[in-house]
Design an enzyme around this catalytic site. Structure first.
Site, PDB file in Angstrom:
ATOM      1  N   GLU A 174       1.719 -25.489 -12.023  1.00  0.00           N
ATOM      2  CA  GLU A 174       2.461 -25.250 -13.256  1.00  0.00           C
ATOM      3  C   GLU A 174       3.513 -24.151 -13.154  1.00  0.00           C
ATOM      4  O   GLU A 174       3.291 -23.132 -12.513  1.00  0.00           O
ATOM      5  CB  GLU A 174       1.488 -24.855 -14.375  1.00  0.00           C
ATOM      6  CG  GLU A 174       0.487 -25.936 -14.702  1.00  0.00           C
ATOM      7  CD  GLU A 174      -0.497 -25.554 -15.787  1.00  0.00           C
ATOM      8  OE1 GLU A 174      -1.001 -26.479 -16.441  1.00  0.00           O
ATOM      9  OE2 GLU A 174      -0.759 -24.351 -15.985  1.00  0.00           O
ATOM     10  N   CYS A 179      -4.169 -21.738 -23.614  1.00  0.00           N
ATOM     11  CA  CYS A 179      -3.156 -22.288 -22.716  1.00  0.00           C
ATOM     12  C   CYS A 179      -2.839 -23.704 -23.176  1.00  0.00           C
ATOM     13  O   CYS A 179      -3.617 -24.318 -23.899  1.00  0.00           O
ATOM     14  CB  CYS A 179      -3.666 -22.331 -21.278  1.00  0.00           C
ATOM     15  SG  CYS A 179      -4.061 -20.718 -20.596  1.00  0.00           S
TER      16      CYS A 179
END
EC number: 5.3.3.2
Length: 182
Positions: free
Chosen positions: A116, A67
């Site tokens: 996010e 990520c």
């Protein structure tokens, strides 16, 4: 360690500025752009990684392959490739979008918040791993079906974003396509 920033977003997902990555992740993390990627080897196995203990959010937690955060002027796909090289020392096929509108907010046990807009990608590895110990403390190549059963049975053992991505029906279907040998 790379110095990076996050691209801050308003509620509609429009960029509003940047903030240094480490400073951005707090108990009051602002909405920002990220990405998540699931990597498969030539045998169709998924790479599951355990986050290094030095990570600010969710240290030591098992998660999907890699990520990160796109940088200004960088596409999500370019960011996936960059972070795969940095964290895993691996080359990959062009990343494919599997869950483009994924967005989440979660708080880790230490009170650090992730907030996010996080498009999800999948790709195949095309070289051997060369793990960066500052990012990854352990890893396993696993059958996707076993990982999905583990997530269903013990979601607390994985990062919340991995669990949320894996429980999306369309994302699961697209991930399953990567288990087929090419």
């Amino acid at each position: 360690m790379q110095t990076e920033h996050v691209i801050l977003l308003n509620a509609q997902g429009v960029p509003t500025g940047t903030l240094e990555k480490y400073a951005a992740h707090t108990a009051d993390t602002l909405l920002h752009l990220a990405f998540s990627s699931w990597l498969f080897n030539a045998k169709g196995q998924l790479l599951v990684t355990r986050r290094a203990l030095s990570k600010k959010a969710w240290p030591g937690v098992w998660t999907n392959s890699v990520c990160g955060h796109p940088q200004l002027g960088e596409s999500n796909e370019e960011a996936v490739i960059r972070r795969c090289r940095y964290e895993l020392g691996v080359e990959i096929t062009p990343p494919e979008s599997i869950y483009p509108d994924f967005r989440y907010r979660a708080t880790d046990p230490n009170g650090i918040v992730e907030n996010e807009v996080c498009p999800v990608f999948a790709a195949r590895t095309t070289s051997a791993l060369q793990i960066n110990d500052d990012e990854v403390m352990d890893y396993q190549w696993c059958d996707l079906a076993d990982v999905l059963r583990g997530i269903d049975a013990t979601p607390w053992a994985f990062s919340p974003w991995m669990v949320m991505q894996a429980t999306n029906r369309e994302a699961r279907k697209r991930l399953s396509a990567f288990t087929q040998l090419k």
